[in-house]
Design an enzyme around this catalytic site. Structure first.
Site, PDB file in Angstrom:
ATOM      1  N   CYS A 112     -48.507-155.093 -10.248  1.00  0.00           N
ATOM      2  CA  CYS A 112     -49.108-156.425 -10.459  1.00  0.00           C
ATOM      3  C   CYS A 112     -48.589-157.463  -9.465  1.00  0.00           C
ATOM      4  CB  CYS A 112     -48.865-156.895 -11.889  1.00  0.00           C
ATOM      5  SG  CYS A 112     -49.631-155.819 -13.099  1.00  0.00           S
ATOM      6  N   HIS A 253     -50.515-164.264 -12.002  1.00  0.00           N
ATOM      7  CA  HIS A 253     -51.085-162.946 -12.289  1.00  0.00           C
ATOM      8  C   HIS A 253     -51.721-162.991 -13.684  1.00  0.00           C
ATOM      9  CE1 HIS A 253     -51.679-158.779 -12.946  1.00  0.00           C
ATOM     10  NE2 HIS A 253     -50.749-158.705 -13.878  1.00  0.00           N
ATOM     11  N   ASN A 283     -56.996-157.576 -16.914  1.00  0.00           N
ATOM     12  CA  ASN A 283     -55.925-157.444 -15.918  1.00  0.00           C
ATOM     13  C   ASN A 283     -56.368-156.457 -14.831  1.00  0.00           C
ATOM     14  OD1 ASN A 283     -53.605-156.949 -14.470  1.00  0.00           O
ATOM     15  ND2 ASN A 283     -52.298-156.553 -16.245  1.00  0.00           N
TER      16      ASN A 283
HETATM   17  O1  UT7 Z   1     -49.671-156.811 -15.732  1.00  0.00           O
HETATM   18  C1  UT7 Z   1     -48.301-156.920 -16.014  1.00  0.00           C
HETATM   19  C2  UT7 Z   1     -47.927-156.020 -17.067  1.00  0.00           C
HETATM   20  N1  UT7 Z   1     -48.531-156.162 -18.349  1.00  0.00           N
HETATM   21  C3  UT7 Z   1     -48.356-157.234 -19.125  1.00  0.00           C
HETATM   22  O2  UT7 Z   1     -47.879-158.267 -18.727  1.00  0.00           O
HETATM   23  C4  UT7 Z   1     -48.712-157.078 -20.566  1.00  0.00           C
HETATM   24  C5  UT7 Z   1     -47.581-157.559 -21.435  1.00  0.00           C
HETATM   25  N2  UT7 Z   1     -47.769-157.352 -22.837  1.00  0.00           N
HETATM   26  C6  UT7 Z   1     -48.785-157.873 -23.551  1.00  0.00           C
HETATM   27  O3  UT7 Z   1     -49.676-158.503 -23.013  1.00  0.00           O
HETATM   28  C7  UT7 Z   1     -48.765-157.713 -25.064  1.00  0.00           C
HETATM   29  O4  UT7 Z   1     -47.522-157.206 -25.441  1.00  0.00           O
HETATM   30  C8  UT7 Z   1     -49.889-156.813 -25.606  1.00  0.00           C
HETATM   31  C9  UT7 Z   1     -51.233-157.510 -25.462  1.00  0.00           C
HETATM   32  C10 UT7 Z   1     -49.903-155.501 -24.856  1.00  0.00           C
HETATM   33  C11 UT7 Z   1     -49.654-156.529 -27.081  1.00  0.00           C
HETATM   34  O5  UT7 Z   1     -49.587-157.760 -27.788  1.00  0.00           O
HETATM   35  P1  UT7 Z   1     -48.404-158.027 -28.825  1.00  0.00           P
HETATM   36  O6  UT7 Z   1     -48.704-159.279 -29.509  1.00  0.00           O
HETATM   37  O7  UT7 Z   1     -47.112-157.900 -28.068  1.00  0.00           O
HETATM   38  O8  UT7 Z   1     -48.581-156.858 -29.838  1.00  0.00           O
HETATM   39  P2  UT7 Z   1     -47.558-155.675 -30.196  1.00  0.00           P
HETATM   40  O9  UT7 Z   1     -47.462-154.714 -29.063  1.00  0.00           O
HETATM   41  O10 UT7 Z   1     -46.284-156.288 -30.724  1.00  0.00           O
HETATM   42  O11 UT7 Z   1     -48.325-155.007 -31.367  1.00  0.00           O
HETATM   43  C12 UT7 Z   1     -48.592-155.688 -32.583  1.00  0.00           C
HETATM   44  C13 UT7 Z   1     -49.494-154.817 -33.432  1.00  0.00           C
HETATM   45  C14 UT7 Z   1     -49.041-153.364 -33.510  1.00  0.00           C
HETATM   46  O12 UT7 Z   1     -49.278-152.908 -34.817  1.00  0.00           O
HETATM   47  P3  UT7 Z   1     -48.056-152.776 -35.856  1.00  0.00           P
HETATM   48  O13 UT7 Z   1     -47.100-151.814 -35.233  1.00  0.00           O
HETATM   49  O14 UT7 Z   1     -47.508-154.174 -35.978  1.00  0.00           O
HETATM   50  O15 UT7 Z   1     -48.739-152.275 -37.088  1.00  0.00           O
HETATM   51  C15 UT7 Z   1     -49.972-152.664 -32.563  1.00  0.00           C
HETATM   52  O16 UT7 Z   1     -50.179-151.311 -32.926  1.00  0.00           O
HETATM   53  O17 UT7 Z   1     -50.805-154.798 -32.846  1.00  0.00           O
HETATM   54  C16 UT7 Z   1     -51.240-153.459 -32.752  1.00  0.00           C
HETATM   55  N3  UT7 Z   1     -52.187-153.333 -31.640  1.00  0.00           N
HETATM   56  C17 UT7 Z   1     -53.491-153.546 -31.784  1.00  0.00           C
HETATM   57  N4  UT7 Z   1     -54.225-153.891 -32.848  1.00  0.00           N
HETATM   58  C18 UT7 Z   1     -55.548-154.036 -32.677  1.00  0.00           C
HETATM   59  C19 UT7 Z   1     -51.929-153.016 -30.348  1.00  0.00           C
HETATM   60  N5  UT7 Z   1     -53.079-153.004 -29.653  1.00  0.00           N
HETATM   61  C20 UT7 Z   1     -54.062-153.334 -30.519  1.00  0.00           C
HETATM   62  C21 UT7 Z   1     -55.453-153.479 -30.393  1.00  0.00           C
HETATM   63  N6  UT7 Z   1     -56.152-153.841 -31.501  1.00  0.00           N
HETATM   64  N7  UT7 Z   1     -56.121-153.300 -29.231  1.00  0.00           N
END
Ligand code: UT7
Length: 330
Positions: A112, A253, A283
């Site tokens: 990225c 980014h 992204n």
């Molecule tokens: O490009 C540079 C690199 N990438 C980034 O900068 C991305 C950085 N990270 C993020 O943008 C976020 O961490 C995400 C968008 C990937 C995830 O968001 P979050 O608020 O950090 O969610 P989380 O990973 O803490 O997950 C929360 C919950 C989980 O369920 P449980 O374990 O709490 O029951 C996930 O399984 O959300 C769940 N989850 C989803 N639910 C519905 C993860 N993906 C999804 C989804 N739909 N698509």
């Protein structure tokens, strides 16, 4: 001190739009979750072709804007984590497709932060006299490395390309003024593709285990991105002796709207001066920043002399920021 400048831009995204509703039908996810947790509403996926095929139309538009032939280029850098093939470089493939017969070049693997690293490299090549006109491309076909069955990553990425031309500025007032680049390899397994390289070459087992797809510890990357991006911007502003009041646009980014908002909040920068288009493209990795620049330029939102800060954070961990003054439109 002679300075290099961005003198033309171009971008390309494939025509097929995939709204969040498309994933609702296939994965355990909702439009509301994706919008509220990421800010993404839709993205584009290419139905065929590699990174070079995304970069090609963007490169052609960039050359057209500058009014030069491809033969006038002497270097091509393609920042990508999804090269057409391991070898030859996507830069070589693009060189042939463009007919840039006088250009050498190479790919740059900065994930990225790839475009920021490539822009800094091109600037130094031009300022050092090793090249006169460098085409800097950020191009990624992320749909080729994202597991369509993994809701945690499938919804985040899109395909696209952005290209800029870097050459000597004839005007002292504009060009690329300052940069900061960092890397922290301790973050290597927070965001990676386990197999397909020399460590774990592709075989039937690695494919069966789905080890050729992006794996991400989202929360760890999220925290590191907020801190890393805010820090690299603060360091850049200090080095350039700038305050945020001087900055017309910050181009971050585009990974997650909440990351961008948190960085802007930490810095005290109003969101009206932050470029955001990830709602429409997701992204696109190395392509996000040049795609923003090209789109904002085409829409007439970048004015000659505007002070612009670019900032990136990504796999590696890598990070980087560039301060430039917009050189187009004098
Ligand atoms: O490009 C540079 C690199 N990438 C980034 O900068 C991305 C950085 N990270 C993020 O943008 C976020 O961490 C995400 C968008 C990937 C995830 O968001 P979050 O608020 O950090 O969610 P989380 O990973 O803490 O997950 C929360 C919950 C989980 O369920 P449980 O374990 O709490 O029951 C996930 O399984 O959300 C769940 N989850 C989803 N639910 C519905 C993860 N993906 C999804 C989804 N739909 N698509």
């Amino acid at each position: 001190m002679p300075k290099a400048a961005i003198t033309a831009t171009g971008h390309y995204v494939p025509p097929d739009v995939y709204p969040n509703a498309w994933f609702e039908q296939r994965l355990d996810t909702t439009d509301a979750w994706i919008r509220s947790r990421t800010g993404i509403a839709e993205r584009r996926f290419a139905s065929e072709g590699g990174a070079s095929d995304l970069a090609l139309p963007a490169a052609r538009r960039c050359l057209e804007m500058r009014g030069i032939e491809a033969a006038a280029l002497d270097c091509i850098i393609v920042a990508t984590m999804t090269p057409d093939r391991p070898i030859p470089s996507t830069a070589a493939i693009l060189q042939a497709k463009l007919g840039a017969i006088n250009a050498w070049g190479f790919d740059l693997a900065g994930a990225c932060s790839g475009f920021v690293y490539a822009l800094v490299t091109a600037t130094k090549l031009v300022e050092g006299g090793a090249a006169r006109r460098v085409l800097v491309c950020g191009a990624d076909r992320m749909s080729s490395v994202v597991d369509p069955t993994d809701r945690a990553t499938a919804v985040l990425f899109g395909d696209g390309a952005g290209v800029v031309l870097v050459e000597m500025s004839e005007d002292d007032e504009v060009g690329v003024f300052e940069h900061v680049c960092h890397m922290d390899g301790e973050g290597a397994t927070a965001l990676y593709v386990p197999a397909g390289g020399s460590l774990i070459p592709a075989d039937a087992e690695s494919v069966a285990q789905r080890r050729h797809f992006v794996v991400q510890d989202g929360a760890t990357v999220f925290r590191a991105a907020v801190v890393g991006m805010a820090e690299v911007i603060a360091e850049l502003l200090k080095r350039a002796d700038l305050t945020l009041e001087d900055v017309a646009w910050m181009v971050p980014h585009q990974a997650n709207r909440r990351i961008i908002e948190a960085v802007a909040r930490r810095l005290g920068l109003p969101l009206e001066r932050v470029v955001i288009n990830l709602d429409r493209y997701g992204n696109t990795v190395a392509a996000t920043i040049p795609l923003c620049l090209s789109e904002w330029h085409d829409d007439g939102r970048l004015a000659y002399g505007d002070r612009i800060v670019l900032a990136a954070f990504g796999a590696g961990f890598t990070s980087g920021a560039v301060y430039l003054r917009w050189a187009i439109g004098a």
